[in-house]
Design a protein around this motif. Sequence first.
Motif, PDB file in Angstrom:
ATOM      1  N   MET A   1      -7.154 -10.408  -4.227  1.00  0.00           N
ATOM      2  CA  MET A   1      -6.335 -10.150  -5.388  1.00  0.00           C
ATOM      3  C   MET A   1      -4.906 -10.588  -5.088  1.00  0.00           C
ATOM      4  N   THR A   2      -4.578 -11.637  -5.616  1.00  0.00           N
ATOM      5  CA  THR A   2      -3.218 -12.132  -5.433  1.00  0.00           C
ATOM      6  C   THR A   2      -2.549 -12.229  -6.784  1.00  0.00           C
ATOM      7  N   GLY A   3      -1.314 -12.301  -6.779  1.00  0.00           N
ATOM      8  CA  GLY A   3      -0.570 -12.432  -8.018  1.00  0.00           C
ATOM      9  C   GLY A   3      -0.034 -11.089  -8.479  1.00  0.00           C
ATOM     10  N   THR A   4       0.526 -11.122  -9.654  1.00  0.00           N
ATOM     11  CA  THR A   4       1.197  -9.943 -10.203  1.00  0.00           C
ATOM     12  C   THR A   4       0.219  -8.828 -10.555  1.00  0.00           C
ATOM     13  N   VAL A   5      -0.934  -9.194 -11.109  1.00  0.00           N
ATOM     14  CA  VAL A   5      -1.917  -8.172 -11.498  1.00  0.00           C
ATOM     15  C   VAL A   5      -2.455  -7.454 -10.272  1.00  0.00           C
ATOM     16  N   GLY A   6      -2.767  -8.162  -9.217  1.00  0.00           N
ATOM     17  CA  GLY A   6      -3.283  -7.558  -7.995  1.00  0.00           C
ATOM     18  C   GLY A   6      -2.277  -6.616  -7.364  1.00  0.00           C
ATOM     19  N   LYS A   7      -1.003  -7.017  -7.306  1.00  0.00           N
ATOM     20  CA  LYS A   7       0.032  -6.150  -6.727  1.00  0.00           C
ATOM     21  C   LYS A   7       0.235  -4.899  -7.583  1.00  0.00           C
ATOM     22  N   ALA A   8       0.145  -5.042  -8.906  1.00  0.00           N
ATOM     23  CA  ALA A   8       0.312  -3.884  -9.788  1.00  0.00           C
ATOM     24  C   ALA A   8      -0.840  -2.896  -9.588  1.00  0.00           C
ATOM     25  N   MET A   9      -2.065  -3.404  -9.394  1.00  0.00           N
ATOM     26  CA  MET A   9      -3.211  -2.515  -9.182  1.00  0.00           C
ATOM     27  C   MET A   9      -3.091  -1.787  -7.852  1.00  0.00           C
ATOM     28  N   ILE A  10      -2.646  -2.452  -6.820  1.00  0.00           N
ATOM     29  CA  ILE A  10      -2.469  -1.808  -5.518  1.00  0.00           C
ATOM     30  C   ILE A  10      -1.381  -0.745  -5.598  1.00  0.00           C
ATOM     31  N   LEU A  11      -0.294  -1.053  -6.273  1.00  0.00           N
ATOM     32  CA  LEU A  11       0.802  -0.090  -6.430  1.00  0.00           C
ATOM     33  C   LEU A  11       0.346   1.129  -7.245  1.00  0.00           C
ATOM     34  N   ALA A  12      -0.429   0.920  -8.332  1.00  0.00           N
ATOM     35  CA  ALA A  12      -0.922   2.029  -9.145  1.00  0.00           C
ATOM     36  C   ALA A  12      -1.872   2.909  -8.333  1.00  0.00           C
ATOM     37  N   GLY A  13      -2.760   2.301  -7.542  1.00  0.00           N
ATOM     38  CA  GLY A  13      -3.669   3.070  -6.707  1.00  0.00           C
ATOM     39  C   GLY A  13      -2.931   3.904  -5.677  1.00  0.00           C
ATOM     40  N   ALA A  14      -1.896   3.331  -5.057  1.00  0.00           N
ATOM     41  CA  ALA A  14      -1.113   4.075  -4.073  1.00  0.00           C
ATOM     42  C   ALA A  14      -0.398   5.247  -4.725  1.00  0.00           C
ATOM     43  N   CYS A  15       0.124   5.037  -5.914  1.00  0.00           N
ATOM     44  CA  CYS A  15       0.812   6.129  -6.616  1.00  0.00           C
ATOM     45  C   CYS A  15      -0.156   7.256  -6.951  1.00  0.00           C
ATOM     46  N   LEU A  16      -1.376   6.911  -7.381  1.00  0.00           N
ATOM     47  CA  LEU A  16      -2.361   7.946  -7.697  1.00  0.00           C
ATOM     48  C   LEU A  16      -2.765   8.735  -6.466  1.00  0.00           C
ATOM     49  N   LEU A  17      -2.907   8.063  -5.312  1.00  0.00           N
ATOM     50  CA  LEU A  17      -3.276   8.763  -4.091  1.00  0.00           C
ATOM     51  C   LEU A  17      -2.184   9.718  -3.636  1.00  0.00           C
ATOM     52  N   MET A  18      -0.936   9.353  -3.843  1.00  0.00           N
ATOM     53  CA  MET A  18       0.169  10.224  -3.426  1.00  0.00           C
ATOM     54  C   MET A  18       0.409  11.343  -4.433  1.00  0.00           C
ATOM     55  N   ALA A  19       0.101  11.138  -5.701  1.00  0.00           N
ATOM     56  CA  ALA A  19       0.379  12.143  -6.723  1.00  0.00           C
ATOM     57  C   ALA A  19      -0.619  13.292  -6.674  1.00  0.00           C
ATOM     58  N   GLY A  20      -1.844  13.065  -6.246  1.00  0.00           N
ATOM     59  CA  GLY A  20      -2.859  14.118  -6.207  1.00  0.00           C
ATOM     60  C   GLY A  20      -2.449  15.311  -5.375  1.00  0.00           C
ATOM     61  N   PRO A  21      -2.078  15.143  -4.107  1.00  0.00           N
ATOM     62  CA  PRO A  21      -1.695  16.300  -3.299  1.00  0.00           C
ATOM     63  C   PRO A  21      -0.412  16.974  -3.775  1.00  0.00           C
ATOM     64  N   ALA A  22       0.475  16.248  -4.422  1.00  0.00           N
ATOM     65  CA  ALA A  22       1.728  16.846  -4.870  1.00  0.00           C
ATOM     66  C   ALA A  22       1.479  17.894  -5.957  1.00  0.00           C
TER      67      ALA A  22
END
Length: 108
Positions: A1-22
């Motif tokens: 996954m390269t490009g803008t869409v791939g980076k946005a999906m990785i960033l969204a996934g990371a945000c969801l993983l960090m938001a759960g425990p908070a």
Amino acid sequence: MTGTVGKAMILAGACLLMAGPAFAEDKFAPPPNAFDPPAVKPKILPKSQQHDWTGFYAGVQSGASFGSANSRWSQDNTASPTFGAHAGYNYQFGRGLVLGGESDASAK
């Protein structure tokens, strides 16, 4: 996954993983209101104190009947007292189903 869409999906996934425990610790929950009523805990009564609809019942009733008949042969306005009686039996199965029968009679 390269490009803008791939980076946005990785960033969204990371945000969801960090938001759960908070949110799991309820740090962002509103403080309790001093005017809220206390929580009600349901009381489970022992079998001897639970209501049971099984049994026989009987009663009487009274009232009045009013009527009128306008036909080719008669014109009648009536008002009369009525009386009656009723009796029945119910049986409760478990905690929710009640079956029964009732009979009644009325007269003027």
